[in-house]
Design a protein around this motif. Structure first.
Motif, PDB file in Angstrom:
ATOM      1  N   PHE B  17       0.850  -1.190   0.000  1.00 51.77           N
ATOM      2  CA  PHE B  17       0.000   0.000   0.000  1.00 51.77           C
ATOM      3  C   PHE B  17       0.882   1.234   0.000  1.00 51.77           C
ATOM      4  N   THR B  19       1.391   4.734   1.057  1.00 53.45           N
ATOM      5  CA  THR B  19       0.800   5.652   2.045  1.00 53.45           C
ATOM      6  C   THR B  19       1.716   6.862   2.217  1.00 53.45           C
ATOM      7  N   ALA B  26       2.347  -4.968   3.274  1.00 56.87           N
ATOM      8  CA  ALA B  26       1.442  -5.668   4.195  1.00 56.87           C
ATOM      9  C   ALA B  26       1.560  -7.180   4.070  1.00 56.87           C
ATOM     10  N   GLU B  45      -0.323 -11.961  15.248  1.00 59.53           N
ATOM     11  CA  GLU B  45      -0.810 -10.818  16.007  1.00 59.53           C
ATOM     12  C   GLU B  45      -1.294  -9.712  15.076  1.00 59.53           C
ATOM     13  N   SER B  46      -1.837  -8.662  15.672  1.00 62.64           N
ATOM     14  CA  SER B  46      -2.412  -7.568  14.914  1.00 62.64           C
ATOM     15  C   SER B  46      -1.385  -6.968  13.952  1.00 62.64           C
ATOM     16  N   GLY B  47      -1.807  -6.717  12.723  1.00 60.20           N
ATOM     17  CA  GLY B  47      -0.921  -6.090  11.758  1.00 60.20           C
ATOM     18  C   GLY B  47      -0.012  -7.054  11.023  1.00 60.20           C
ATOM     19  N   SER B  48      -0.207  -8.363  11.219  1.00 63.55           N
ATOM     20  CA  SER B  48       0.693  -9.313  10.566  1.00 63.55           C
ATOM     21  C   SER B  48       0.294  -9.581   9.119  1.00 63.55           C
ATOM     22  N   GLY B  49      -0.840  -9.040   8.689  1.00 66.87           N
ATOM     23  CA  GLY B  49      -1.222  -9.178   7.287  1.00 66.87           C
ATOM     24  C   GLY B  49      -2.272 -10.249   7.029  1.00 66.87           C
ATOM     25  N   LYS B  50      -2.897 -10.742   8.064  1.00 66.89           N
ATOM     26  CA  LYS B  50      -3.900 -11.813   7.911  1.00 66.89           C
ATOM     27  C   LYS B  50      -5.095 -11.332   7.104  1.00 66.89           C
ATOM     28  N   SER B  51      -5.652 -10.198   7.519  1.00 66.74           N
ATOM     29  CA  SER B  51      -6.856  -9.719   6.836  1.00 66.74           C
ATOM     30  C   SER B  51      -6.543  -9.315   5.407  1.00 66.74           C
ATOM     31  N   VAL B  52      -5.410  -8.663   5.204  1.00 69.84           N
ATOM     32  CA  VAL B  52      -5.054  -8.235   3.851  1.00 69.84           C
ATOM     33  C   VAL B  52      -4.913  -9.460   2.953  1.00 69.84           C
ATOM     34  N   ASN B  65      -4.251   2.914  -4.194  1.00 68.56           N
ATOM     35  CA  ASN B  65      -2.931   2.921  -3.576  1.00 68.56           C
ATOM     36  C   ASN B  65      -2.375   1.517  -3.324  1.00 68.56           C
ATOM     37  N   GLU B 184     -11.735 -13.294  11.750  1.00 68.55           N
ATOM     38  CA  GLU B 184     -12.006 -13.078  13.179  1.00 68.55           C
ATOM     39  C   GLU B 184     -13.505 -13.112  13.462  1.00 68.55           C
ATOM     40  N   LEU B 283       6.197  -2.356   8.840  1.00 73.45           N
ATOM     41  CA  LEU B 283       6.004  -2.940   7.518  1.00 73.45           C
ATOM     42  C   LEU B 283       6.512  -2.003   6.432  1.00 73.45           C
TER      43      LEU B 283
HETATM   44  N1  LIG Z   1      -5.743   0.026   2.661  1.00 70.74           N
HETATM   45  C1  LIG Z   1      -4.596   0.058   3.377  1.00 70.74           C
HETATM   46  N2  LIG Z   1      -3.746   1.085   3.225  1.00 70.74           N
HETATM   47  C2  LIG Z   1      -2.598   1.129   3.939  1.00 70.74           C
HETATM   48  N3  LIG Z   1      -2.225   0.212   4.825  1.00 70.74           N
HETATM   49  C3  LIG Z   1      -3.030  -0.848   5.021  1.00 70.74           C
HETATM   50  C4  LIG Z   1      -4.258  -0.966   4.325  1.00 70.74           C
HETATM   51  N4  LIG Z   1      -4.869  -2.108   4.723  1.00 70.74           N
HETATM   52  C5  LIG Z   1      -4.037  -2.666   5.644  1.00 70.74           C
HETATM   53  N5  LIG Z   1      -2.932  -1.918   5.821  1.00 70.74           N
HETATM   54  C6  LIG Z   1      -1.824  -2.221   6.708  1.00 70.74           C
HETATM   55  O1  LIG Z   1      -1.395  -3.530   6.460  1.00 70.74           O
HETATM   56  C7  LIG Z   1      -0.988  -4.155   7.652  1.00 70.74           C
HETATM   57  C8  LIG Z   1      -1.628  -5.497   7.805  1.00 70.74           C
HETATM   58  O2  LIG Z   1      -2.994  -5.297   8.098  1.00 70.74           O
HETATM   59  P1  LIG Z   1      -3.998  -6.489   8.362  1.00 70.74           P
HETATM   60  O3  LIG Z   1      -5.332  -5.849   8.476  1.00 70.74           O
HETATM   61  O4  LIG Z   1      -3.839  -7.544   7.340  1.00 70.74           O
HETATM   62  O5  LIG Z   1      -3.560  -7.053   9.757  1.00 70.74           O
HETATM   63  P2  LIG Z   1      -4.212  -8.236  10.566  1.00 70.74           P
HETATM   64  O6  LIG Z   1      -3.191  -9.289  10.643  1.00 70.74           O
HETATM   65  O7  LIG Z   1      -5.506  -8.589   9.991  1.00 70.74           O
HETATM   66  O8  LIG Z   1      -4.372  -7.590  11.998  1.00 70.74           O
HETATM   67  P3  LIG Z   1      -5.653  -7.467  12.916  1.00 70.74           P
HETATM   68  O9  LIG Z   1      -5.532  -8.596  13.893  1.00 70.74           O
HETATM   69  O10 LIG Z   1      -5.444  -6.140  13.560  1.00 70.74           O
HETATM   70  O11 LIG Z   1      -6.867  -7.527  12.072  1.00 70.74           O
HETATM   71  C9  LIG Z   1      -1.321  -3.203   8.784  1.00 70.74           C
HETATM   72  O12 LIG Z   1      -0.126  -2.575   9.201  1.00 70.74           O
HETATM   73  C10 LIG Z   1      -2.242  -2.217   8.154  1.00 70.74           C
HETATM   74  O13 LIG Z   1      -2.055  -0.958   8.730  1.00 70.74           O
END
Ligand SMILES: Nc1ncnc2c1ncn2[C@@H]1O[C@H](COP(=O)(O)OP(=O)(O)OP(=O)(O)O)[C@@H](O)[C@H]1O
Ligand code: SF4
Ligand SMILES: [Mg+2]
Lengths: 314, 350
Positions: B17, B19, B26, B45-52, B65, B184, B283
């Motif tokens: 991404f 930014t 990510a 953990e949070s921010g590890s990129g699972k959701s992305v 972006n 989640e 990241l």
């Molecule tokens: N659209 C976006 N633009 C910029 N950064 C992004 C975007 N979407 C996600 N990120 C960044 O990518 C990284 C991974 O995000 P992600 O949501 O995959 O984490 P996660 O593992 O799902 O954590 P969580 O447990 O908090 O849901 C984070 O640092 C987040 O800030």
């Protein structure tokens, strides 16, 4: 719903009483406000003035005067001090003019506000959005009397495209009615279009990142369906309630400037003339009528709001 | 590629991404497979990129972006490069998704039943509104919503959290997808109904034959239903194993930390190992070499090079990890007071 109606009726009565007392008192405090002097005319003698004072009841205590005026308002016999016309008849004559102006303009500003706002949000940051932003800024900062006068002069007098003013009854000449109102509608709408499109744009851009929009995309809806069925549907709720209130204020005499510029004899112009003449009965009735419209329409707005947003309870 | 059991094949997926603070990497090269009917968990953990990772499979991270590399083949379609209209036919129909917060994930001004009907009718143009409505009610009853017929006419705010998530599940399963992504799904719910929802989810997917990608930051949640687990850290998979392998023979120090921080009923509070000390990696400017290095108590010289995601235990084993330590070293290091956990200087067991 029953409780809502009772509450609204009670508060409407309260508002009307408060407004009427307030308006009445303001006129007592205004210098040169003595209606007996003006009723008697320039050449009147002191005795004549006293006689008028007595017959009109101006020598009574102020609360008696207030109560008597209110009584007359409610049995429909209140007449203006200046010309002795029946005030309620005057309003009944002027209301169709104002209603024609408000309905047409309200429709235009709602429709164009939604179209421009939605386009602006859809193209956020692109040239279309920027163009619309500039246009709405111009619209918001353009005074009605200026825009109206320019329109009336060029489109009306100079080029003769449209009649520059006056009102024609819808029942007598529908086409003339339309022709005479197009410019006033437009002049009155411009400001609102600017405001509404800005409000809608920012509401849409707020909602567009909501989770339910992501869900809608994840369902396989097209971008158009997502925007119309989900984003726009949610974003229009505040716009609709805003519209109800603005519409009420225009009906209640808020379109004074537009009415004056285009010489439309509506409630707004009647209000302006009455205030200028310090004509208490007319001003009282118009103020109460305006307040009543606003209160009534805001109750309707609340009902509509609750119908559009199930989370709201009446 | 020709394995008919294979449903999804992700290869070297990268998501960046753009930014203001720089390029956020990510997801930095993720590869994994999902077989038909399999439950694969992604933890970290949070921010590890699972959701992305999960959302990218459905094209939900696409934006001006964002940039993507790598591939994800699903039932013969390349998802990453797919056109928007191709993806649209897959979304909701072949791959469905449920999200963390069921309150905000449902449209607040649309009846719950209508939202399910909408899902059915986007992909089935032939079905009548009435028939779709009946199906929605059947589905709602099936996911355990009592009085489904009446509840279909309710709005989301009239549902409890658990019921909303059940409605989301009903909606997600309404077109019989072959893959369900659950991001989640129980995090926003009461602890008491978390386990219930998870086991219902498992049962429903077994009945429908849908595979599941279950995203969670909590190993405890996935322990009940996952066949395989991917552990993510700083945008990379650091360990991939079956559930048993992960719990009984974890290879990566980060996994040890995760296991150590699971709440266990058989140990009281003071005995629990501390959560992993330190901050998640940046990241934008990730640490050189192993991303876990700044927090790893066992780091050594070699760790400044990126370890591959390899099978280090036995040739050809499916148990993969990204750590330079040898299996023997790992066996010695990971046990703290007889429990698997990440020993560090701060580790104090009362
Ligand atoms: N659209 C976006 N633009 C910029 N950064 C992004 C975007 N979407 C996600 N990120 C960044 O990518 C990284 C991974 O995000 P992600 O949501 O995959 O984490 P996660 O593992 O799902 O954590 P969580 O447990 O908090 O849901 C984070 O640092 C987040 O800030
Ligand atoms: S590679 Fe090195 S730093 Fe990374 S986890 Fe293994 S020992 Fe720790
Ligand atoms: Mg997440």
């Amino acid at each position: 719903m029953g409780r809502f109606v009772v509450r609204r009726v009670a508060s409407t009565i309260g508002v009307l009483i408060a407004i009427s007392i307030f308006t009445f008192l303001i006129f007592q405090a205004i210098p040169n406000g003595d209606p007996a002097l003006r009723l008697a005319g320039r050449t009147a003698t002191q005795t004549q003035i006293e006689a008028i004072r007595h017959t009109w009841g101006f020598d009574k205590p102020i609360y008696i005067q207030y109560l008597r005026t209110m009584e007359k308002i409610f049995d429909g016999s209140v007449v203006s001090y200046n010309q002795g016309f029946n005030v309620e008849e005057e309003i009944r004559r002027d209301l169709p003019v104002t209603a024609s102006l408000a309905l047409g303009a309200g429709f235009i500003w709602l429709a164009l506000g939604i179209v421009f706002g939605a386009l602006s949000a859809w193209r956020a940051g692109r040239w279309l959005d920027r163009g619309l932003t500039v246009l709405s800024m111009i619209g918001v900062s353009m005074p009605v009397f200026f825009l109206g006068a320019v329109l009336a002069y060029y489109v009306g007098d100079k080029w003769g495209v449209l009649p520059p003013g006056d009102y024609v009854k819808l029942t007598e000449d529908p086409w003339g009615w339309l022709e005479h109102l197009v410019m006033p509608w437009f002049a009155l709408s411009v400001l609102f279009i600017g405001v509404y499109s800005r409000v809608l744009r920012s509401t849409i851009l707020d909602n567009i990142n909501d989770d339910y929009v992501r869900t809608a995309r994840a369902k396989g809806l097209s971008e158009r369906q997502v925007m119309i069925r989900h984003v726009l549907r949610n974003s229009l709720i505040p716009i609709i309630s805003l519209w109800g209130l603005d519409f009420a204020s225009v009906i209640g005499g808020g379109a004074i400037l537009t009415e004056s510029v285009f010489n439309l004899h509506g409630v707004g112009q009647y209000a302006a003339q009455s205030v200028q003449a310090l004509d208490i009965p007319s001003v009282l009735v118009i103020t109460m009528f305006g307040a009543f419209t606003v209160v009534l329409l805001s109750a309707i707005v609340d009902v509509v709001y609750a119908a559009l947003d199930p989370r709201i309870r009446l | 590629m020709s394995d008919p059991e294979r449903l999804l094949e992700v290869r070297d997926l990268r998501v960046c991404f753009q930014t203001e603070g720089g390029v956020v990497k990510a997801v930095g090269g993720v590869s994994f497979d999902v077989d038909r009917g399999e439950v694969v968990a992604i933890v970290g953990e949070s921010g590890s990129g699972k959701s992305v990772t999960a959302m990218t499979l459905m094209g939900l991270t696409r934006s001006a972006n964002a940039s993507f590399q790598g591939s994800a083949r699903f039932e013969g379609t390349e998802l990453i490069a797919a056109r928007e209209d191709q993806l649209r036919r897959i979304r909701g129909a072949r791959i469905a998704m449920i999200f963390q917060d069921p309150m905000s994930s449902l449209n607040p001004v649309q009846r719950v039943g209508e939202q399910i009907v909408e899902q059915i009718r986007v992909h089935d143009h032939a079905i009548s509104k009435r028939a779709a409505g009946e199906r929605a009610i059947t589905l709602m009853a099936r996911v355990g919503i009592p009085q489904a017929r009446e509840r279909a006419r309710s709005y989301p705010h009239e549902f409890s959290g658990g019921m909303r998530q059940r409605a989301m599940i009903a909606m997600a399963l309404s077109c019989s997808p072959s893959l369900l992504i659950a991001d989640e799904p129980t995090t926003a719910l009461d602890v008491t109904i978390q386990a219930q929802i998870i086991s219902e989810l498992k049962q429903l997917c077994e009945e429908t034959g849908a595979a599941v990608i279950l995203v969670s930051h909590d190993l405890g949640v996935v322990a009940d239903i996952a066949d395989r687990v991917l552990v993510m850290y700083g945008g990379r998979i650091v360990e991939q194993a079956t559930l048993d392998e992960l719990f009984y023979d974890p290879q990566h120090p980060y996994t040890w930390g995760l296991l150590g921080s699971i709440a266990r009923l058989d140990r009281d509070r003071t005995q629990r190992l501390p959560a992993i000390a330190g901050m998640p990696p940046s990241l934008v400017n990730p640490p050189e070499g192993c991303h876990f290095r700044p927090r790893c108590p066992h780091a050594f010289e070699r760790c400044t090079q990126v370890p591959g995601l390899d099978s280090r235990l036995a040739q050809g084993s499916g148990h993969l990890d990204r750590c330079w330590l040898s299996p023997e070293q790992k066996r010695k290091l990971r046990s703290v007071e007889g429990v698997i956990g990440l020993a560090s200087d701060e580790t104090v067991i009362a």
